[in-house]
Design an enzyme around this catalytic site. Structure first.
Site, mmCIF file in Angstrom:
data_model
loop_
_atom_site.group_PDB
_atom_site.id
_atom_site.type_symbol
_atom_site.label_atom_id
_atom_site.label_comp_id
_atom_site.label_asym_id
_atom_site.label_seq_id
_atom_site.Cartn_x
_atom_site.Cartn_y
_atom_site.Cartn_z
ATOM 1 N N ASP A 466 20.769 84.853 -14.826
ATOM 2 C CA ASP A 466 21.580 84.549 -13.657
ATOM 3 C C ASP A 466 20.640 84.274 -12.483
ATOM 4 O O ASP A 466 19.442 84.552 -12.550
ATOM 5 C CB ASP A 466 22.497 85.736 -13.359
ATOM 6 C CG ASP A 466 23.355 85.526 -12.123
ATOM 7 O OD1 ASP A 466 23.855 84.408 -11.938
ATOM 8 O OD2 ASP A 466 23.499 86.474 -11.337
ATOM 9 N N THR A 842 23.925 79.611 -13.408
ATOM 10 C CA THR A 842 24.441 80.069 -12.121
ATOM 11 C C THR A 842 25.733 79.344 -11.783
ATOM 12 O O THR A 842 25.959 78.211 -12.219
ATOM 13 C CB THR A 842 23.400 79.828 -11.004
ATOM 14 O OG1 THR A 842 23.957 80.213 -9.749
ATOM 15 C CG2 THR A 842 22.980 78.377 -10.940
ATOM 16 N N GLY A 843 26.555 80.020 -11.020
ATOM 17 C CA GLY A 843 27.766 79.390 -10.517
ATOM 18 C C GLY A 843 27.553 78.661 -9.215
ATOM 19 O O GLY A 843 28.474 78.037 -8.684
ATOM 20 N N ASP A 898 25.733 70.547 -15.027
ATOM 21 C CA ASP A 898 26.701 71.330 -14.267
ATOM 22 C C ASP A 898 27.891 71.701 -15.147
ATOM 23 O O ASP A 898 28.009 71.269 -16.298
ATOM 24 C CB ASP A 898 27.167 70.570 -13.015
ATOM 25 C CG ASP A 898 27.812 69.236 -13.339
ATOM 26 O OD1 ASP A 898 28.172 69.003 -14.511
ATOM 27 O OD2 ASP A 898 27.965 68.411 -12.424
ATOM 28 N N ASP A 956 23.256 90.509 -13.076
ATOM 29 C CA ASP A 956 23.563 91.707 -12.284
ATOM 30 C C ASP A 956 25.015 91.806 -11.877
ATOM 31 O O ASP A 956 25.402 92.793 -11.253
ATOM 32 C CB ASP A 956 22.703 91.735 -11.019
ATOM 33 C CG ASP A 956 23.140 90.697 -10.005
ATOM 34 O OD1 ASP A 956 23.454 89.565 -10.413
ATOM 35 O OD2 ASP A 956 23.172 91.016 -8.813
#
Length: 1315
Positions: A466, A842-843, A898, A956
């Site tokens: 992440d 990752t977002g 993406d 996390d």
């Protein structure tokens, strides 16, 4: 609150003591609240409501029980009725039952499926299945020479222990779930009487929150369930939520109340609400939500979108409190829908190898048993009629075969898995107590939540990470700005950081006990050549070593370096204070004004301290406004209509009227604000992505080189100019110069943007435009119409914004550092050198992900970026990229994709497989804008594409739980986004940099330890029990055991277990500093270098050699192996081979004496082989354990020989035999000579191998003998653990040669004009 509620309920009950009225329960559901008078017991209603339905057929109950899965196919939405008179729990139309509770579970088992799942897991281990087979045949009467229950009882005990440990691990997960389920939330509770209605907020646990509940959420509280926002006290009736735990984005999301007239601002108004909420069914889509809310009291229908929804797993920010109504709970909340439903039981890849080895040994046992059985049948056929002692003892073939299977079955140790689990538990304890991985700032120690997969830590091929909170600190820092052609460094936070690193380096110097002695490249090379000159160039990376290093001299240590020549913002402010009238100073003040005003930050003043604190929707905006505050430009008030600013040049606050705000969106990539300044001029400030703002800016026709002003003819125009002192200058009194007079400033600004981006900083370009009142009025009419539009409102607002955001003039540029965790870049470098491929999932948006990729060195300046975007050409782009990489045209490729592109291929398995193949070949992969379920999909697809690879996922937040559970190894970081990831993980740490020691050191050691333990276990069992097979040559293949039964049973537990357990717990083939400083040594685990069939074959061949020596040499020393037997009553053949009568046995054949002698030799050989030849770590403890093992054997036999009853010595004459052997010199001669002959080839062979064909492991063991080299490695290791890494902040104002090839990041900047 709870006491007040209880007292209120008690008073209400005392007021209404009518015997016909039932007392309400305090714990009743808020929407079950019924007036007490309406709760009279009606027997007829009770009969028709409850009793008669129970007479329905049993299958209708079953139908309702299982309708949850099947019924949703016929129902397309969720309907929630809110009414003050509702009497029963809200019913889910999809199931005809109450909605699911808000409790969550991450356990793998429940009371009903634990036993079947664990039985399957335990007997999926081939060894356990093998012993189950042996136990079954052993219980057949007459087949077992060792008893009927000697296998089934230990098997039951060992599997029970393993199952209990797994149950304990699951119990810990359950307790972690209870921690979240028992968190507190404020829920509306309503108490009614005929004359009054009392509504209060009561604290309940999260698990007691239900669909339809009204909840009150206060600032900084976690959202307990998916809720519709009904009320917010903010001016715009909105609330801000931090969604970093869901999508990784650090920007706060604005959520709007369904109604804006404050009609639901009190508990009483909520208690009277009558409405019907209709929403979509629960799903995993985090970006979309549809529904409507019909308020029946005023017959209005309000649409529901994602803008009205608070999601579980987010945190309320910048809002004092909000009211909401729960629509999705527990496992139906969106965050839980994104998690993996069937969490796989994780098993190490080494276990699969062990299973195959067990199959090989099982085949060997069957072959050996079959051979012995065939020879037994042959011997019986020859001697059946002549051997008088065999008369009447004929055996059937099946019993003979299975007798030998049972006799040799312990060549596969029954305690292998349980002993391995005990070793892994100790390894996990060592991991959890490693002080080097303790994070003092957050008081977070490393924690091993499981011990099953310790060795997997040493075999990782792919790392899926992440971004937010894992690689970064989730903290933005203002670092640099560019204005008027000059770049300035904002170093307010760097000064204490430099001091901290100096202190850390001093601490390192003390730890490694280094004096101020230079370690030069020549001295290192001389030291290396002295030990292994031939291997120096191949195995040590001398280029990575410092040319010289003096640990006590701080200037030579790798750390943060800031050039003293770089202009600082403090210098800039001093320049403005000295002369605010210069052209450059005026431009700087106007730029600071733009930074201070172009945002949506809200100031909050602490009335006790007078400090101004900012509440920002974006950490970028907070960093910008806070930096402006540090430079003297302080926002003290902001409303929807105006903003008030204090500046160093003004005695009084300055008020600017806000006319319009054009908000930022991911499509626009910019935001603008239109202000009326105190001099009545109207200005538009715009900030955004550099490429977007430049497309809308006026650029000079003349292009110049962005060189230093001392080398440019244009520099004179930027020298300070002075105005008369009587002229009072204001920040807003700036006027644009003609565009052609600013061509140098424009060139320099764009040049600085390129440099900032190359340094991995997040760049923003500011621009402005002055406009007349008429221009503004005409545009504002169109803007007002767009804001009132019902259909296509956002598109119309964007279209109107395009009309005003044109003809901009460049104001300046800023560079923000998305602060990485300490040591992240260095850790990623080491991970890649160790042969692992890094994927960042990752977002966050693409630009942010790419910037972080550069900052953490996941992307290098020479990297080729491969962008995959949704479209019909996606598959062809993947194929072309595969071709380029395979042909060497893209040697350092980085793949970027993406979530939209990923969603188009996730259902197309061939294209998904191509994508994973491409990702496996690239140096790094960045997946941006991906949902939690897509993260898990990427990990799962990669596992399918590379089935032999070991994957690791680290995160996390709650959005990382799915991928953590999907990977072979899951690492959780206990960070700012909560403990969800840490609880769902296999191992948890406090910072990303600790991953290096976890993998490179503990992972490598665990892999080496488990491998050597497994090999040693098979060796000791093969050596010992093969002697039984060889001995059958002298027993007529009767199945007679060479060893006494009790002594035989204690071999695995008492006489051979300690050395292999010690090597499994404490073996360190290399030091921790060596492994961290030389990450390429980690590749041993990736290529299965410590345990494979070749290594296993070498150990087994050694065992065969030992077994042969152990049996044959003692018999040869005693006399002859075979002697001619005289004619006797049973034998008329003069040359029959029989066991010799030798001096050691006093002329008589004594089975126990022979067995005890061979037993003693076996224990000594196995101990020497495991504890000395194969164990690199030689300490006092290891020596004590090795000799304690032999001492235990001697002590046992002394006691056993003394205490053994004479009456039981008819088969094995145990009584006093060991005492007699110890007094016999021939016994000692046999032991010493046999051990020497057996163990000698192993010692000589290892010495020759190390001399002529040294392994990489042995070479670095020799390097460790050089004290200066090990001190250098120790210093490097300490720097890595503390997070001290090389970082140089460059001076962007210096003249630098123009590169002929632009970096991948520079290729992302697409300008309408080229500079």
């Amino acid at each position: 609150m709870k006491d007040a509620t209880s007292a209120l309920a008690h008073d209400a009950a005392e007021e209404w003591k009518d015997p016909e009225v039932l007392t309400p329960l305090i714990t009743q559901h808020p929407n079950w609240s019924t007036s007490f008078a309406e709760t009279v017991v009606d027997k007829e209603s009770l009969r028709t409501t409850y009793i008669e339905p129970t007479k329905s057929s049993w299958y209708s109950s079953l139908f309702k029980l299982f309708r949850r899965k099947n019924g949703q196919a016929d129902i397309h939405n969720r309907t929630i009725h809110l009414s003050p008179t509702i009497q029963f729990p809200l019913i889910d139309p999809a199931t005809d039952r109450a909605f699911v509770s808000n409790s969550i579970t991450s356990t793998r088992y429940n009371l009903f499926d634990f036993l079947p799942k664990q039985l399957y897991a335990q007997f999926s281990k081939v060894a356990n299945l093998y012993f189950l087979f042996v136990a079954i045949i052993q219980m057949v009467p007459g087949w077992s020479p060792t008893g009927q229950f000697t296998t089934i009882l230990p098997l039951a005990i060992f599997t029970s222990i393993a199952m209990a440990r797994e149950g304990y691990d699951d119990l810990r997960r359950k307790k972690a779930d209870q921690t979240e389920n028992n968190a507190k939330a404020q829920v509306l509770r309503v108490y009614r009487s005929p004359t009054s209605v009392t509504a209060v907020w009561q604290q309940v646990t999260w698990k007691d929150v239900h669909v339809g509940d009204f909840v009150k959420i206060e600032q900084n509280d976690w959202i307990p369930a998916d809720c519709i926002l009904l009320y917010s006290p903010n001016e715009e009736a909105c609330g801000y939520v931090e969604t970093a735990a869901l999508d990784g984005e650090t920007n706060l999301k604005k959520r709007h109340a369904v109604v804006t007239d404050n009609q639901f601002d009190t508990p009483e108004s909520l208690a009277q609400l009558e409405a019907i909420i209709s929403t979509e069914l629960p799903n995993a889509d985090l970006n979309n939500f549809n529904g409507h809310m019909q308020i029946t009291t005023n017959d209005t229908i309000c649409p529901l979108t994602m803008e009205n929804l608070f999601l579980r797993g987010t945190v309320l920010r910048n809002t004092s409190f909000v009211h909401g109504v729960v629509v999705f709970t527990g496992e139906e909340s969106k965050i839980r829908m994104n998690l993996s439903r069937n969490v796989p039981t994780k098993a190490p890849s080494l276990q699969h190898m062990v299973n195959r080895v067990v199959i090989v040994i099982f085949a060997f046992v069957i072959a050996l048993a079959s051979t012995c059985a065939a020879l037994a049948f042959h011997w019986q056929a020859v001697h059946q009629n002549t051997a008088w002692y065999l008369l009447g003892h004929a055996r059937d073939q099946a019993s003979v075969v299975f007798q030998f299977v049972i006799l040799f079955n312990t060549m596969i140790p029954i305690s292998l898995y349980v002993t391995m689990e005990m070793i892994k538990l100790v390894q996990a304890w060592l991991i959890s107590n490693d002080v080097d991985m303790y994070h003092e700032e957050t008081d977070t120690p490393p924690t091993a939540h499981t011990s099953t997969i310790n060795e997997e830590l040493g075999q990782v091929n792919f790392v899926f990470s992440d971004k937010t909170g894992t690689l970064t600190e989730n903290l933005m820092l203002f670092r640099k700005l560019s204005c008027g052609g000059w770049a300035y460094l904002h170093d307010v936070d760097l000064i204490p950081k430099q001091a901290k690193e100096i202190e850390a380096i001093q601490s390192i110097a003390q730890k490694v006990h280094r004096s101020a002695t230079k370690v030069s490249r020549s001295s290192l090379s001389h030291s290396i050549r002295r030990s292994w000159q031939a291997a120096a160039e191949d195995h040590i990376e001398t280029d990575d070593l410092e040319e010289t290093m003096v640990l006590t001299e701080l200037q030579s240590a790798p750390r943060l370096r800031v050039s003293t020549e770089i202009p600082k913002t403090t210098d800039m402010m001093e320049s403005i204070a000295r002369n605010s009238h210069g052209l450059l100073q005026q431009r700087l003040q106007f730029f600071l004004l733009a930074i201070s005003l172009c945002h949506t930050v809200i100031p909050q003043i602490d009335h006790e301290t007078g400090q101004v604190n900012y509440q920002a929707a974006s950490p970028d905006e907070y960093a910008l406004v806070n930096a402006a505050k540090q430079m003297g430009y302080v926002i003290v008030e902001r409303t929807m209509r105006h903003v008030t600013l204090k500046s160093p040049q003004s005695d009084q606050p300055i008020r600017f009227d806000i006319l319009n705000v054009l908000e930022f969106s991911s499509k626009r990539k910019r935001m603008s604000i239109i202000l009326r300044m105190p001099d009545n001029r109207i200005v538009l400030f715009c900030k955004g992505a550099d490429s977007i703002v430049l497309e809308r800016s006026i650029l000079p026709e003349q292009q110049v080189s962005p060189v230093s002003p001392v080398d440019s003819k244009q520099s004179a125009s930027h020298l300070p100019t002075f105005e008369p002192a009587s002229v009072q200058h204001k920040e807003y009194s700036f006027y644009d110069l003609p565009i052609e007079e600013e061509h140098w400033e424009y060139a320099r600004t764009v040049h600085h943007i390129q440099q900032f981006a190359t340094e991995g900083l997040r760049t923003l370009l500011y621009a402005h435009r002055f406009m007349t009142q008429k221009e503004y009025d005409e545009w504002n009419i169109e803007y007002t119409k767009a804001t009132l539009a019902i259909d296509g409102r956002e598109a119309k607002l964007e279209e109107v914004g395009e009309k005003i955001e044109i003809g901009l003039r460049i104001t300046g540029a800023t560079a923000i550092e998305d602060k990485l965790q300490e040591g992240v870049a260095d850790s990623i470098d080491r991970i890649r050198k160790a042969g692992m491929r890094m994927w960042m999932l990752t977002g966050d948006k693409r630009e942010t992900a790419i910037n972080i990729g550069y900052s953490c060195r996941l992307i290098k300046n020479e990297s080729r970026l491969i962008h995959l975007e949704a479209g019909p050409q996606l598959e062809s782009v993947i194929m072309q990229a595969l071709t380029d990489i395979q042909t060497g045209r893209a040697p350092d490729a980085v793949l970027i994709i993406d979530g939209i592109a990923l969603s188009t291929i996730e259902n197309n398995k061939p294209v998904l497989a191509l994508f994973c193949q491409l990702g496996c070949l690239c140096q790094s992969v960045i997946c941006c804008r991906v949902s939690p379920s897509q993260k898990a999909l990427v990990v799962k697809a990669t596992r399918a594409t590379a089935p032999r690879a070991v994957t690791l996922a680290i995160g996390d937040g709650a959005n990382d739980c799915a991928m953590i559970q999907e990977a072979h190894v899951g690492i959780g970081i206990a960070g700012k986004e909560g403990m969800q990831a840490a609880r769902a993980s296999d191992y948890s740490i406090g910072q990303f940099r600790f991953l290096c020691k976890l993998l490179l050191v503990h992972g490598h050691w665990s892999y080496i330890r488990v491998s050597k333990f497994t090999l040693g276990t098979f060796l000791k069992c093969m050596t010992f029990y093969l002697t039984q097979g060889i001995f059958q040559l002298w027993t007529g293949f009767s199945g007679t055991s060479l060893y006494e039964s009790w002594s035989l049973s204690f071999y695995n537990t008492l006489f051979s277990s300690l050395p292999v357990m010690m090597i499994g717990v404490f073996e360190k083939d290399l030091r921790a500093s060596t492994l961290i400083a030389n990450p390429h040594l980690y590749k041993m685990g990736q290529r299965r270098g410590a345990f494979n069939f070749y290594i296993f074959a070498k150990w087994i061949l050694s065992a065969w050699w030992y077994a042969g020596c152990i049996v044959l040499i003692p018999l040869a020393i005693n006399g002859t192996l075979f002697v001619a037997g005289g004619s006797g009553p049973h034998n008329g053949t003069p040359h029959e081979a029989t066991i010799a009568s030798v001096a050691l046995f006093d002329g008589t054949y004594q089975l126990y004496t022979l067995g005890l002698t061979l037993y003693t030799i076996t224990v000594i050989i196995v101990t020497l082989k495991v504890a000395y030849i194969e164990c690199h770590t030689q300490t006092i403890v290891s020596h004590l354990v090795a000799w304690a093992e032999i001492g235990c054997f001697v002590l046992y036999n002394l006691i056993y020989s003394y205490a053994y009853p004479v009456s039981k010595s008819y088969e094995y004459a145990v009584k006093g035999e060991f005492f007699r052997l110890l007094k016999t010199p021939l016994f000692w001669l046999i032991v010493v000579f046999t051990v020497t002959i057996a163990i000698g080839p192993s010692v000589v062979g290892k010495a020759l191998s190390n001399w002529f064909w040294p392994s990489e492991e042995f070479i670095y063991q020799e390097y460790e003998k050089d004290s200066r080299l090990t001190q250098l490695w120790e210093a490097e290791t300490q720097r890595q653990i503390l997070g001290v890494e090389k970082k140089t902040i460059i001076n962007n104002n210096e003249t630098q040669p123009t590169s002929t090839t632009r970096s991948g990041r520079w290729q992302l900047l697409r300008f309408s004009r080229k500079y």
